[in-house]
Motif scaffolding. Structure first.
Motif, mmCIF file in Angstrom:
data_model
loop_
_atom_site.group_PDB
_atom_site.id
_atom_site.type_symbol
_atom_site.label_atom_id
_atom_site.label_comp_id
_atom_site.label_asym_id
_atom_site.label_seq_id
_atom_site.Cartn_x
_atom_site.Cartn_y
_atom_site.Cartn_z
ATOM 1 N N ALA A 7 -3.965 13.049 -4.055
ATOM 2 C CA ALA A 7 -4.249 14.017 -5.123
ATOM 3 C C ALA A 7 -4.645 15.373 -4.547
ATOM 4 N N ASP A 8 -5.361 15.375 -3.417
ATOM 5 C CA ASP A 8 -5.679 16.647 -2.750
ATOM 6 C C ASP A 8 -4.400 17.371 -2.347
ATOM 7 N N GLU A 9 -3.421 16.613 -1.891
ATOM 8 C CA GLU A 9 -2.146 17.205 -1.490
ATOM 9 C C GLU A 9 -1.430 17.825 -2.682
ATOM 10 N N VAL A 10 -1.413 17.112 -3.807
ATOM 11 C CA VAL A 10 -0.664 17.569 -4.979
ATOM 12 C C VAL A 10 -1.405 18.682 -5.726
ATOM 13 N N PHE A 11 -2.695 18.492 -5.969
ATOM 14 C CA PHE A 11 -3.468 19.437 -6.782
ATOM 15 C C PHE A 11 -4.189 20.495 -5.953
ATOM 16 N N HIS A 18 0.820 -1.213 0.000
ATOM 17 C CA HIS A 18 0.000 0.000 0.000
ATOM 18 C C HIS A 18 0.857 1.267 0.000
ATOM 19 N N ASP A 19 1.839 1.349 0.883
ATOM 20 C CA ASP A 19 2.674 2.553 0.981
ATOM 21 C C ASP A 19 3.435 2.797 -0.306
ATOM 22 N N ARG A 20 3.908 1.708 -0.925
ATOM 23 C CA ARG A 20 4.656 1.869 -2.165
ATOM 24 C C ARG A 20 3.747 2.346 -3.290
ATOM 25 N N TRP A 21 2.515 1.816 -3.331
ATOM 26 C CA TRP A 21 1.570 2.258 -4.358
ATOM 27 C C TRP A 21 1.289 3.753 -4.227
ATOM 28 N N LEU A 22 1.077 4.217 -3.001
ATOM 29 C CA LEU A 22 0.815 5.643 -2.786
ATOM 30 C C LEU A 22 2.011 6.494 -3.192
ATOM 31 N N ALA A 23 3.217 6.027 -2.871
ATOM 32 C CA ALA A 23 4.408 6.780 -3.260
ATOM 33 C C ALA A 23 4.541 6.830 -4.775
ATOM 34 N N LEU A 24 4.252 5.686 -5.426
ATOM 35 C CA LEU A 24 4.280 5.633 -6.887
ATOM 36 C C LEU A 24 3.327 6.666 -7.485
ATOM 37 N N MET A 25 2.114 6.729 -6.961
ATOM 38 C CA MET A 25 1.124 7.654 -7.497
ATOM 39 C C MET A 25 1.504 9.103 -7.216
ATOM 40 N N ARG A 26 1.998 9.369 -6.033
ATOM 41 C CA ARG A 26 2.333 10.756 -5.678
ATOM 42 C C ARG A 26 3.412 11.312 -6.602
ATOM 43 N N ARG A 27 4.457 10.525 -6.871
ATOM 44 C CA ARG A 27 5.533 10.998 -7.744
ATOM 45 C C ARG A 27 5.004 11.320 -9.134
ATOM 46 N N ARG A 28 4.125 10.489 -9.632
ATOM 47 C CA ARG A 28 3.602 10.716 -10.980
ATOM 48 C C ARG A 28 2.621 11.887 -11.014
ATOM 49 N N LEU A 29 1.814 12.027 -9.982
ATOM 50 C CA LEU A 29 0.895 13.167 -9.924
ATOM 51 C C LEU A 29 1.648 14.489 -9.875
ATOM 52 N N VAL A 47 -8.441 10.445 -13.073
ATOM 53 C CA VAL A 47 -7.796 9.225 -12.588
ATOM 54 C C VAL A 47 -8.875 8.175 -12.370
ATOM 55 N N HIS A 48 -8.760 7.062 -13.090
ATOM 56 C CA HIS A 48 -9.753 5.979 -12.997
ATOM 57 C C HIS A 48 -9.251 4.962 -11.970
ATOM 58 N N ILE A 49 -10.093 4.641 -11.002
ATOM 59 C CA ILE A 49 -9.666 3.814 -9.881
ATOM 60 C C ILE A 49 -10.867 3.043 -9.344
ATOM 61 N N ASP A 50 -10.626 1.988 -8.560
ATOM 62 C CA ASP A 50 -11.744 1.327 -7.888
ATOM 63 C C ASP A 50 -11.707 1.669 -6.399
ATOM 64 N N ASP A 51 -12.584 1.038 -5.620
ATOM 65 C CA ASP A 51 -12.714 1.452 -4.220
ATOM 66 C C ASP A 51 -11.589 0.933 -3.331
ATOM 67 N N ASN A 52 -10.700 0.117 -3.861
ATOM 68 C CA ASN A 52 -9.618 -0.413 -3.044
ATOM 69 C C ASN A 52 -8.677 0.683 -2.542
ATOM 70 N N GLU A 53 -8.336 1.635 -3.431
ATOM 71 C CA GLU A 53 -7.429 2.727 -3.059
ATOM 72 C C GLU A 53 -8.063 4.105 -3.265
ATOM 73 N N LEU A 54 -9.367 4.156 -3.489
ATOM 74 C CA LEU A 54 -10.016 5.425 -3.826
ATOM 75 C C LEU A 54 -9.759 6.506 -2.781
ATOM 76 N N ALA A 55 -10.037 6.200 -1.525
ATOM 77 C CA ALA A 55 -9.916 7.214 -0.475
ATOM 78 C C ALA A 55 -8.476 7.699 -0.337
ATOM 79 N N TYR A 56 -7.529 6.783 -0.465
ATOM 80 C CA TYR A 56 -6.124 7.156 -0.314
ATOM 81 C C TYR A 56 -5.635 7.953 -1.514
ATOM 82 N N LEU A 57 -6.103 7.580 -2.702
ATOM 83 C CA LEU A 57 -5.765 8.350 -3.899
ATOM 84 C C LEU A 57 -6.247 9.789 -3.757
ATOM 85 N N ILE A 58 -7.479 9.976 -3.293
ATOM 86 C CA ILE A 58 -8.013 11.329 -3.122
ATOM 87 C C ILE A 58 -7.162 12.128 -2.156
ATOM 88 N N THR A 59 -6.721 11.503 -1.076
ATOM 89 C CA THR A 59 -5.886 12.206 -0.102
ATOM 90 C C THR A 59 -4.579 12.678 -0.740
#
Length: 431
Positions: free
Chosen positions: A127-131, A87-98, A113-125
């Motif tokens: 992406a909110d930080e970056v954008f 999980h932590d690595r996935w979030l780091a991967l997404m943050r760098r690309r965002l 960003v197309h996603i399912d509910d597995n990481e939806l809430a964490y992705l929003i957190t």
């Protein structure tokens, strides 16, 4: 497009940034060029983090729309990619690309960003930080399947949806297109104007179903229970200016002289009265109410004349039927419908705008962008940059792909694209 012969390096401004090497043999362009054809589209094979860094010097602030469909981190292993990171690595991967995508977007640009509910809430957190939270536009629920098949027998809830998180690069500069979605026929419109060519005072209004039955030589009783609904809908869409209903309207909501005509109509209940409004659409009143025409609900959506409504955050009208056939390539569990991508690009772009997808998969985003006459950059890590994206995009350029959004965009072929790889000195990113 550069002349064939010597490969061309696209260098970054600083020495530490990676470079891209063009493979001239894999680029492709239409045999005959049209005046509006676009050729400098780019299909790039390589680690997307490294490629995004390489694109920065040339494309920073120039991309109008980013659509990405990253691995959902479900823990599954598919034929074309491993979808199971910590999980932590996935979030780091997404943050760098965002962060890099944020730099590439124009001020008025849009990220999907197309996603399912597995990481939806964490992705929003993240992406909110970056954008910035204020730049989050919507979270769209996309109905991607029905409650059917083996999954329908499982206890609990049947998952039929995924989600598209939408951000603006800068909300104050964001200017979305006005887009409509197909919806069911509105059954409140129950009357038909028999003699539409006569003055409105002489109009005869009859039940819609009776008019349809008469036109088809049917007994109106045969239409009970929703029989022939598809044919009735086609009848309505063929002449929506003759299908009407009434709706209450307050005198304060209309100006003069329409207010006077509204008052008159209450005293003449069986007569349709018309209020002329120079420079605006005329209004019609019947029995103290406004007469509303079905034509106001009809739009052309994806090349079809349909009943439509303004786009909401529930997208349940794009079920991916026969999705496996789109683009002529198989991409199990990863392909998205072309009409879904068309809708995103309708919202966020205009012809000639630049679109980027750094998780290109089977090349859906690039294929749709090309058919819609947008410029595009598509990045894919694995070998299916050549086995999937390349043949699919060649077919689009040659006009041989008749699937997906082809009819909706009236695409017949044209343009071209260039193929790039990371130069040998560019080391793959660690994620």
């Amino acid at each position: 497009m550069p002349a064939r012969g010597r490969p061309q390096l696209i260098e970054a401004d600083d020495a530490s940034a990676p470079a891209l090497l063009e493979d001239l043999a894999l680029g492709h362009r239409a045999a005959q060029a049209g005046p509006d054809d676009l050729f400098d589209n780019r299909l790039i094979r390589g680690d997307n983090l490294t490629v995004l860094r390489a694109l920065g010097p040339e494309f920073a602030g120039r991309v109008q729309c980013v659509y990405i469909d990253p691995p959902y981190n479900t823990g599954q292993v598919f034929a074309h990619y491993d979808d199971g990171l910590e999980h932590d690595r996935w979030l780091a991967l997404m943050r760098r690309r965002l962060l890099l995508l944020h730099r590439l977007l124009t001020d008025s640009g849009t990220l999907f960003v197309h996603i399912d509910d597995n990481e939806l809430a964490y992705l929003i957190t993240v992406a909110d930080e970056v954008f910035g939270r204020d730049n989050r536009i919507a979270v769209i629920t996309f109905k991607q399947s029905s409650v059917s098949g083996p999954k329908a027998v499982n206890a609990g809830f049947v998952s039929t949806a995924s989600f598209i998180v939408v951000y603006a690069r800068r909300r104050a500069a964001w200017r979305p297109g006005r887009v409509h979605a197909a919806t069911a026929r509105d059954p409140r419109y129950t009357r038909w104007i028999d003699n539409i060519d006569d003055p409105s005072e002489r109009w005869r209004l009859v039940p819609l179903r009776h008019a349809f039955a008469r036109a088809r030589g049917l007994d109106p009783k045969s239409l009970r229970g929703g029989a022939l609904e598809a044919e009735l809908e086609a009848f309505v869409l063929d002449s929506p200016h003759r299908v009407v209903r009434t709706a209450r309207i307050a005198a304060r909501d209309v100006g003069e002289p329409a207010r006077q005509v509204l008052a008159r109509s209450a005293a003449e209940p069986g007569v349709v009265l018309r209020a002329e409004r120079p420079g605006r659409e005329d209004m019609y009143f019947l029995g103290g109410e406004q007469l509303i025409f079905y034509s106001a609900k009809v739009r052309e959506v994806d090349g079809r004349r349909v009943t439509a409504q303004a786009l909401s955050t529930i997208w349940d009208d794009l079920l991916p039927n026969n999705l496996h056939k789109e683009g002529g390539v198989e991409f199990s569990h990863g392909k998205k419908p072309e009409l879904l991508l068309k809708r995103c690009l309708d919202v966020a772009t205009a012809p000639g705008d630049l679109v980027l997808d750094c998780f290109a998969g089977s090349g859906t985003t690039a294929a749709v962008a090309h058919k819609m006459r947008r410029r595009w950059l598509a990045v894919e890590l694995g070998p299916h940059a050549e086995t999937h994206c390349l043949p699919r995009l060649r077919a689009v350029v040659d006009g041989d792909d008749k699937s997906g959004a082809t009819a909706a965009t009236a695409w017949r072929g044209g343009g071209g694209f260039r193929f790039f790889r990371l130069a040998a000195q560019a080391e793959p990113s660690a994620g």
